[in-house]
Design a protein around this motif. Structure first.
Motif, short mmCIF file in Angstrom:
data_model
loop_
_atom_site.label_atom_id
_atom_site.label_comp_id
_atom_site.label_asym_id
_atom_site.label_seq_id
_atom_site.Cartn_x
_atom_site.Cartn_y
_atom_site.Cartn_z
N ASN A 224 0.83 -1.20 0.00
CA ASN A 224 0.00 0.00 0.00
C ASN A 224 0.86 1.25 0.00
O ASN A 224 1.84 1.35 0.76
N TYR A 225 0.50 2.20 -0.86
CA TYR A 225 1.15 3.50 -0.92
C TYR A 225 0.10 4.59 -0.71
O TYR A 225 -1.02 4.48 -1.23
N TYR B 152 -2.21 -1.53 -5.43
CA TYR B 152 -1.45 -2.26 -4.42
C TYR B 152 -0.87 -3.58 -4.92
O TYR B 152 -0.09 -4.22 -4.22
N ILE B 153 -1.23 -4.02 -6.12
CA ILE B 153 -0.66 -5.26 -6.66
C ILE B 153 0.62 -4.94 -7.43
O ILE B 153 0.57 -4.36 -8.51
N THR B 154 1.76 -5.25 -6.83
CA THR B 154 3.08 -4.96 -7.41
C THR B 154 3.10 -3.55 -8.00
O THR B 154 3.26 -3.36 -9.20
N PRO B 155 2.97 -2.54 -7.15
CA PRO B 155 2.75 -1.17 -7.64
C PRO B 155 3.96 -0.44 -8.19
O PRO B 155 3.81 0.46 -9.01
N THR B 156 5.19 -0.80 -7.75
CA THR B 156 6.37 -0.07 -8.21
C THR B 156 7.46 -1.05 -8.64
O THR B 156 7.38 -2.26 -8.40
N ILE B 157 8.49 -0.51 -9.25
CA ILE B 157 9.60 -1.34 -9.73
C ILE B 157 10.32 -2.03 -8.56
O ILE B 157 10.92 -3.09 -8.74
N LYS B 158 10.25 -1.45 -7.38
CA LYS B 158 10.86 -2.07 -6.20
C LYS B 158 10.23 -3.43 -5.92
O LYS B 158 10.94 -4.42 -5.67
N GLU B 159 8.90 -3.50 -5.97
CA GLU B 159 8.21 -4.76 -5.73
C GLU B 159 8.48 -5.75 -6.87
O GLU B 159 8.63 -6.95 -6.64
N VAL B 160 8.53 -5.23 -8.10
CA VAL B 160 8.84 -6.09 -9.24
C VAL B 160 10.19 -6.77 -9.02
O VAL B 160 10.34 -7.99 -9.20
N ALA B 161 11.19 -5.99 -8.62
CA ALA B 161 12.53 -6.53 -8.41
C ALA B 161 12.54 -7.61 -7.35
O ALA B 161 13.20 -8.65 -7.50
N VAL C 32 5.52 -12.18 -13.53
CA VAL C 32 5.21 -11.10 -12.58
C VAL C 32 3.84 -10.52 -12.91
O VAL C 32 3.59 -10.09 -14.03
N ALA C 33 2.95 -10.54 -11.92
CA ALA C 33 1.62 -9.95 -12.08
C ALA C 33 1.61 -8.56 -11.45
O ALA C 33 2.21 -8.35 -10.39
N PHE C 34 0.94 -7.63 -12.12
CA PHE C 34 0.87 -6.26 -11.59
C PHE C 34 -0.44 -5.61 -12.01
O PHE C 34 -1.09 -6.03 -12.97
N ASP C 35 -0.83 -4.60 -11.28
CA ASP C 35 -2.04 -3.83 -11.58
C ASP C 35 -1.81 -3.00 -12.83
O ASP C 35 -0.92 -2.16 -12.87
N ALA C 36 -2.63 -3.25 -13.86
CA ALA C 36 -2.52 -2.50 -15.10
C ALA C 36 -3.80 -1.72 -15.36
O ALA C 36 -4.20 -1.49 -16.51
N THR C 37 -4.46 -1.30 -14.28
CA THR C 37 -5.70 -0.54 -14.42
C THR C 37 -5.41 0.93 -14.72
O THR C 37 -4.28 1.39 -14.59
N ASP C 38 -6.45 1.64 -15.08
CA ASP C 38 -6.32 3.04 -15.45
C ASP C 38 -6.42 3.94 -14.23
O ASP C 38 -7.32 4.76 -14.09
N ARG C 39 -5.48 3.77 -13.32
CA ARG C 39 -5.45 4.57 -12.09
C ARG C 39 -4.06 5.14 -11.87
O ARG C 39 -3.07 4.64 -12.43
N VAL C 40 -3.99 6.14 -11.03
CA VAL C 40 -2.71 6.80 -10.75
C VAL C 40 -1.80 5.84 -9.97
O VAL C 40 -2.20 5.26 -8.96
N ARG C 41 -0.59 5.67 -10.46
CA ARG C 41 0.37 4.81 -9.80
C ARG C 41 1.14 5.59 -8.72
O ARG C 41 1.14 6.82 -8.73
N PRO C 42 1.78 4.89 -7.80
CA PRO C 42 2.60 5.59 -6.80
C PRO C 42 3.61 6.52 -7.46
O PRO C 42 4.23 6.17 -8.46
N GLY C 43 3.74 7.70 -6.92
CA GLY C 43 4.67 8.67 -7.47
C GLY C 43 4.20 9.31 -8.76
O GLY C 43 4.94 10.06 -9.40
#
Length: 232
Positions: free
Chosen positions: A71-72, A78-87, A97-108
């Motif tokens: 969570n940010y 919140y699903i793998t939201p940044t490159i830090k979690e991806v790494a 790697v699964a991540f949120d690809a919805t049309d919403r504002v990402r962290p930062g």
């Protein structure tokens, strides 16, 4: 097609996840859950957190779709939201790697396009699963070159919260409009529905709570029995 994806085609992927406030929380338990899923016929596992991914990879030899829920404050994602979690997911050994690809504002304030590009630059060989909630998001993810598109978030974004059952229309439209493997996920709660998804063209089906959250399964039985008791 990538050999790893061939192993998933037409099969059941079991989501082995438990949050901190749930009875089965813990990597050792999730490792056992993954073994049980494999013995039941699962062709892959979806897992949350680096610790759980590592434990599951040590326990079984099935492909693992990894994610990391974080969570940010500046984003709903919140699903793998940044490159830090991806790494961290990649380092833990996830095959996809699964991540949120919805049309919403990402962290930062990072744009989805830039996020995917950053992943491709840093981890060029990793397979990407885009978790989406609408047809438009799915088509956009295909355009970004994601390897798999999953209907995971249909009903779980503010603009799709009216959806309370598995979104069959989303599945069929994405299958029809793309040549990309489409994963059916989100409220697939019966074997019959899972089989129907495959018949409708789903590349594979992910099932979570209906298999791996006994407290939720118990609630369903208790609720139905309670109705009978009241009627009697």
């Amino acid at each position: 097609m990538n050999p790893l994806l061939q192993n998933l085609e037409g099969g059941l992927i079991v989501s082995c996840q438990a949050l901190e406030d749930e009875p089965l929380y813990g990597s050792a338990i999730m490792g056992k859950m993954a073994i049980a899923a494999r013995e039941g016929g699962a062709v892959g596992i979806r897992a949350n957190t680096p610790a759980d991914i590592k434990a599951i990879k040590q326990a079984i030899d099935l492909p693992v779709i990894g994610l990391y829920k974080k969570n940010y404050q500046d984003s709903e994602i919140y699903i793998t939201p940044t490159i830090k979690e991806v790494a961290e997911v990649v380092e833990a050994g996830a095959d996809i790697v699964a991540f949120d690809a919805t049309d919403r504002v990402r962290p930062g304030g990072q744009l989805l396009d830039d996020f995917v590009e950053e992943i491709r630059i840093r981890f060029p060989s990793v397979l990407l699963m885009a978790d989406i909630s609408t047809t438009e998001e799915g088509l956009h993810a295909v355009g970004l070159g994601c390897d798999l598109i999953s209907t995971t978030l249909a009903g779980y974004t503010p603009y799709t919260e009216h959806i309370t059952t598995f979104d069959k229309t989303l599945l069929t439209v994405l299958v029809e409009k793309t040549g990309c493997p489409i994963i059916a996920e989100g409220r697939v709660n019966t074997p019959e529905l899972a089989a129907e998804c495959i018949r409708e063209g789903a590349f594979a089906v992910v099932v979570g709570s209906a298999i791996t959250r006994p407290q939720e399964i118990t609630k369903q039985f208790a609720k139905e029995i309670g109705k009978t008791s009241v009627n009697n």
